[in-house]
Design a protein around this motif. Structure first.
Motif, PDB file in Angstrom:
ATOM      1  N   TYR A 147       4.161   0.071   3.217  1.00  0.00           N
ATOM      2  CA  TYR A 147       3.939  -0.980   4.213  1.00  0.00           C
ATOM      3  C   TYR A 147       4.174  -2.345   3.561  1.00  0.00           C
ATOM      4  N   ARG A 148       5.119  -3.110   4.101  1.00  0.00           N
ATOM      5  CA  ARG A 148       5.498  -4.385   3.502  1.00  0.00           C
ATOM      6  C   ARG A 148       5.281  -5.573   4.434  1.00  0.00           C
ATOM      7  N   ASP A 149       4.684  -5.345   5.590  1.00  0.00           N
ATOM      8  CA  ASP A 149       4.538  -6.420   6.566  1.00  0.00           C
ATOM      9  C   ASP A 149       3.110  -6.916   6.697  1.00  0.00           C
ATOM     10  N   GLY A 150       2.254  -6.596   5.743  1.00  0.00           N
ATOM     11  CA  GLY A 150       0.871  -7.035   5.825  1.00  0.00           C
ATOM     12  C   GLY A 150       0.679  -8.501   5.449  1.00  0.00           C
ATOM     13  N   GLU A 151      -0.480  -9.025   5.774  1.00  0.00           N
ATOM     14  CA  GLU A 151      -0.791 -10.417   5.477  1.00  0.00           C
ATOM     15  C   GLU A 151      -1.298 -10.602   4.048  1.00  0.00           C
ATOM     16  N   TRP A 152      -1.772  -9.537   3.438  1.00  0.00           N
ATOM     17  CA  TRP A 152      -2.399  -9.632   2.126  1.00  0.00           C
ATOM     18  C   TRP A 152      -1.654  -8.757   1.126  1.00  0.00           C
ATOM     19  N   THR A 153      -1.757  -9.145  -0.135  1.00  0.00           N
ATOM     20  CA  THR A 153      -1.119  -8.375  -1.193  1.00  0.00           C
ATOM     21  C   THR A 153      -1.648  -6.948  -1.226  1.00  0.00           C
ATOM     22  N   ASP A 155      -2.284  -5.076   1.080  1.00  0.00           N
ATOM     23  CA  ASP A 155      -1.670  -4.236   2.105  1.00  0.00           C
ATOM     24  C   ASP A 155      -0.517  -3.407   1.557  1.00  0.00           C
ATOM     25  N   GLU A 201      -2.426  -0.113  13.050  1.00  0.00           N
ATOM     26  CA  GLU A 201      -1.284  -0.321  13.944  1.00  0.00           C
ATOM     27  C   GLU A 201      -0.741   1.049  14.357  1.00  0.00           C
TER      28      GLU A 201
END
Length: 292
Positions: A147-153, A155, A201
């Protein structure tokens, strides 16, 4: 709208043993009327039906304009009455709910997969008409990735799983569990739970339901790709893990993948925990048939 495929179609004629059920007239309120997308087929439906398909959590039936149907009954594979819809005068479309998630009550209803029978109840003394309808979901894992679309590192410790429904009925995915994941806290034997979805999600029901022919991506919110310096001293990591996908009905899906971590190492959470900026995930050869 996802429509019942050729397997689910369609022979006309009466069905022995359900004529009495076809005449049942319960106290249900009239069903909501929608306009489903017509489905072209090479096998014709009985003349009273224009189209049969699924939309959201319901079986959607469209009748011809000059029909004389007052009610539709859906008969379960075991011969019992599963659901019904009253047809208001002048209406040509009806919905019969076949599954439901009740978040507040932490419960759900899901049809039993199999071949159902849709039976008309005519307004006059005309004979009822029946048609078989297959409602059999079949899920397939298409892809697993970091998962590369998170708000935090942090993620970056999560994965994305893309799943397709190649069956004939809608359903949903409930949860994930893992074996041999780098984050040992998420490694558990799969236990059949309540079947309720639990994902970061998607989070709304319209997207969680997976129609026939539909695809969806899921992020659980729990990070199997969380590493610890007690076990690894850099992002030069290669190992196998198994992703287990829980489903609302039927057996869970399993996919063993090889993870190759690389890139930048970033500390997150507790002192010894870190994520890697790049993790490639690929299926093991023996699992190639899953479509990954």
């Amino acid at each position: 709208m996802a429509s019942i495929t050729r397997r689910a179609l369609l022979r006309s004629g009466l069905l022995a043993g359900v004529a009495a059920l076809a005449g049942c007239r319960g106290s249900e309120t009239p069903s909501a009327v929608t306009t489903p997308t017509p489905t072209p087929t090479t096998t014709p439906l009985p003349s009273v039906f224009e189209d049969i398909g699924t939309e959201g959590n319901a079986l959607v039936v469209r009748l011809v304009d000059d029909h004389t149907v007052s009610r539709l009954n859906l008969i379960a594979p075991d011969g019992t009455l599963f659901g019904s819809a009253t047809i208001p005068t002048g209406a040509t479309t009806a919905r019969i709910e076949i599954l439901d998630i009740e978040w507040g009550l932490a419960s759900y209803d899901h049809y039993e997969p199999g071949q159902y029978t849709l039976v008309t109840v005519p307004e006059s003394d005309a004979d009822p008409v029946s048609v078989p309808v297959d409602l059999v979901p079949e899920l397939r894992i298409l892809d697993i990735s970091q998962y590369r679309d998170g708000e935090w590192t942090a993620d970056l410790a999560q994965i994305v799983v893309r799943i397709e429904n190649v069956g004939t009925g809608p359903t949903w995915v409930s949860d994930f569990t893992y074996q041999d994941a780098p984050n040992w806290t998420v490694n558990n034997d799969y236990l059949r739970g309540p079947g309720l979805p639990s994902f970061a999600e998607p989070s709304n029901l319209d997207d969680i339901l997976l129609p026939p022919g539909g695809q969806q991506t899921y992020v659980e919110g729990i990070g199997p790709l969380l590493f610890t310096s007690n076990d690894w001293d850099s992002c030069d990591i290669e190992r196998d893990m198994t992703v287990i996908v829980g489903t609302a009905v039927g057996e869970p899906l399993e996919q063993t993948v090889r993870i190759k971590a690389g890139g930048e190492q970033t500390s997150v959470g507790l002192v010894n925990d870190f994520v890697c900026s790049r993790v490639a995930i690929s299926p093991q050869p023996e699992n190639a048939e899953t479509g990954l």
